[in-house]
Design a protein around this motif. Structure first.
Motif, short mmCIF file in Angstrom:
data_model
loop_
_atom_site.label_atom_id
_atom_site.label_comp_id
_atom_site.label_asym_id
_atom_site.label_seq_id
_atom_site.Cartn_x
_atom_site.Cartn_y
_atom_site.Cartn_z
N ASP A 254 0.82 -1.21 0.00
CA ASP A 254 0.00 0.00 0.00
C ASP A 254 0.86 1.26 0.00
O ASP A 254 0.63 2.20 -0.77
CB ASP A 254 -0.91 0.02 1.23
CG ASP A 254 -2.03 -1.00 1.17
OD1 ASP A 254 -2.23 -1.62 0.11
OD2 ASP A 254 -2.72 -1.17 2.19
N MET B 96 -2.45 0.27 -5.09
CA MET B 96 -3.35 1.13 -5.87
C MET B 96 -3.08 1.01 -7.35
O MET B 96 -4.01 1.09 -8.16
CB MET B 96 -3.19 2.58 -5.41
CG MET B 96 -4.34 3.48 -5.85
SD MET B 96 -5.94 2.94 -5.23
CE MET B 96 -6.95 3.07 -6.73
N THR C 115 -10.85 1.23 -4.72
CA THR C 115 -9.59 1.67 -4.12
C THR C 115 -9.02 0.51 -3.31
O THR C 115 -9.50 -0.61 -3.38
CB THR C 115 -9.77 2.95 -3.28
OG1 THR C 115 -8.49 3.45 -2.91
CG2 THR C 115 -10.63 2.73 -2.06
N GLY D 68 -4.85 6.16 -1.87
CA GLY D 68 -6.15 5.58 -2.19
C GLY D 68 -7.27 6.54 -2.50
O GLY D 68 -8.36 6.11 -2.89
#
Length: 288
Positions: A76, A82, A99, A247
């Motif tokens: 992440d 993403m 997302t 996100g």
């Protein structure tokens, strides 16, 4: 093959994979080898640096448990999660954007009735959510399975609370015949991702902050539609433009409204401040 050097080793490794029976595995592994070797050559990677990298990945694995996934957190914070979402879930203009999944989803959350309170005693100002789930052509999606999870007023998910023996801030619902969903939770707040592990070391070393803007997680599944994994964000959050995991999408900023007191959407009278959120989720057609 006995005189491989820094310029010929990549071709030699790729040649060893020539008989890989899976075309897709061969494609992925070959690209991985090429990019890793090019990376090492570009930065002139030292043995000490590579050993430190191995130690970092080892520590990341050791930090994982049944309640924490440090590798997801690493993915992440490097933007890889993403990127993979964007590559695999391009949406039509009408559909709700996806997302990151995040590291705090838990299988087997309690199944609650529409209108129930998901907080389970978690601290926070009351939030009343009224949402609808529909298809791209406007049709209501009845009996959709909606998984919801959120942090409490101190920015912690239940799995981060040592000794907590019950779920808090998470539940599974099913939409009604008109595709409607409503429940009570707590107003989300911004929170830092866990920094007590290797990911935290990486963020500190690169002078990055660990904060995520306030949001509520949703995963929506229904036959004939693509599964949607998304968040709804608070529009007044100071971290919307610097989310630690990249996100945020403008279309996912919800209308969180606040009142000092009064009658809530469920008919209850609230003596103190409470909040409401209305949101429409639009699913893409698909096999799942």
């Amino acid at each position: 093959m006995r005189n491989i050097n820094e310029n010929t080793i990549t071709a030699a490794v790729l040649d060893r994979m020539a008989e890989c029976p899976s075309p897709r595995l061969k494609e992925i592994m070959s690209a991985l080898v090429r990019h890793m070797h090019d990376f090492a050559r570009e930065v002139k990677l030292t043995e000490a640096e590579w050993a430190a990298g191995i130690d970092f990945l080892t520590a990341t694995g050791h930090k994982c448990s049944d309640k924490r996934q440090e590798f997801i957190l690493l993915s992440d914070t490097l933007g890889l999660s993403m990127l993979v979402v964007a590559l695999n879930h391009a949406k039509s203009a009408e559909a709700t954007e996806a997302t990151v999944f995040g590291p705090f989803h838990v299988q087997g959350a309690p199944q609650l009735a529409l209108g129930d309170d998901i907080s389970g005693g978690a601290k926070g100002e009351p939030l009343f959510v009224n949402a609808t789930v529909r298809g791209r052509d406007g049709e209501p999606v009845a009996d959709a399975v909606v998984d919801v999870w959120e942090a409490d007023a101190e920015g912690f998910y239940d799995v981060q609370r040592a000794g907590l023996d019950r779920p808090q801030g998470r539940a599974v619902f099913r939409t009604d015949a008109k595709g409607r969903l409503w429940f009570r939770g707590v107003m989300p707040v911004a929170y830092p991702i866990p920094t007590d592990g290797p990911v935290g070391v990486m963020l500190k070393a690169t002078k990055r902050h660990p904060w995520r803007p306030a949001h509520v997680h949703f995963m929506i599944q229904a036959p004939g539609y693509e599964t949607l994994i998304t968040h709804v964000f608070r529009g007044d959050d100071p971290y919307l433009d610097s989310d630690a995991v990249f996100g945020v999408r403008s279309s996912l900023i919800g209308n969180f409204a606040s009142r000092p007191d009064g009658v809530a959407p469920d008919g209850s009278r609230q003596a103190g401040r409470f909040h409401t959120l209305g949101f429409e989720f639009v699913l893409e057609p698909g096999p799942h």
